[in-house]
Design an enzyme around this catalytic site. Sequence first.
Site, PDB file in Angstrom:
ATOM      1  CB  VAL A 299      31.714   9.702 -27.423  1.00  0.00           C
ATOM      2  CG1 VAL A 299      31.030  11.514 -28.650  1.00  0.00           C
ATOM      3  CG2 VAL A 299      32.906   9.913 -27.054  1.00  0.00           C
ATOM      4  CB  CYS A 300      26.304   7.353 -28.316  1.00  0.00           C
ATOM      5  SG  CYS A 300      27.549   6.446 -29.134  1.00  0.00           S
TER       6      CYS A 300
END
Length: 192
Positions: free
Chosen positions: A47-48
């Site tokens: 997700v980062c």
Amino acid sequence: MSLQIGKPAPDFKGTAVVNGAFEEIKLADYKGKWVFLGFYPLDFTFVCPTEIVAFSEAASKFAERNAQVILTSTDSEYSHLAFINTPRKEGGLGGINIPLLADPSHKVSRDYGVLIEDAGVAFRGLFLIDPKGVLRQITINDLPVGRSVDEALRLLDAFQFVEEHGEVCPANWHKGSDTIDTKNPEKYFSKH
């Protein structure tokens, strides 16, 4: 350290990767600007990179509003640089337009209350700091859910409107929408 809306934001300083180079930065460097200080768990995850790329692609929208986005994790500046230099197709960032602050000592993450002590990583925190260094907004997500750049911009617009006009912004307010004059709220409520 205890965080409180309306009080000075905790100072931070450290090494960041800015435009592909290591640079020492601190909160005071941004006095007179709005700052979004964001935390993410780790470089080279899932997700980062989607969040970092989304905020980076919107860097000019923040700049137009006199705001700077700074994202940080507990990774080192060397990990950040490798993450930035790795192509997106290979799980990296492929270059970005915002600083990535390294927090290997965990001090910044701890000061902002987002550190998961036993894991050594930060929750997805996003802190809006006004030009005077005052904390105005806090959002903290659990690890699996990313944040919305559009919502960050909406909040920034709302806080800036309130600062400039002294009126308040109702739920779901967007720039150009009706606001509430606290001296004459009937004007708003008679239409809504």
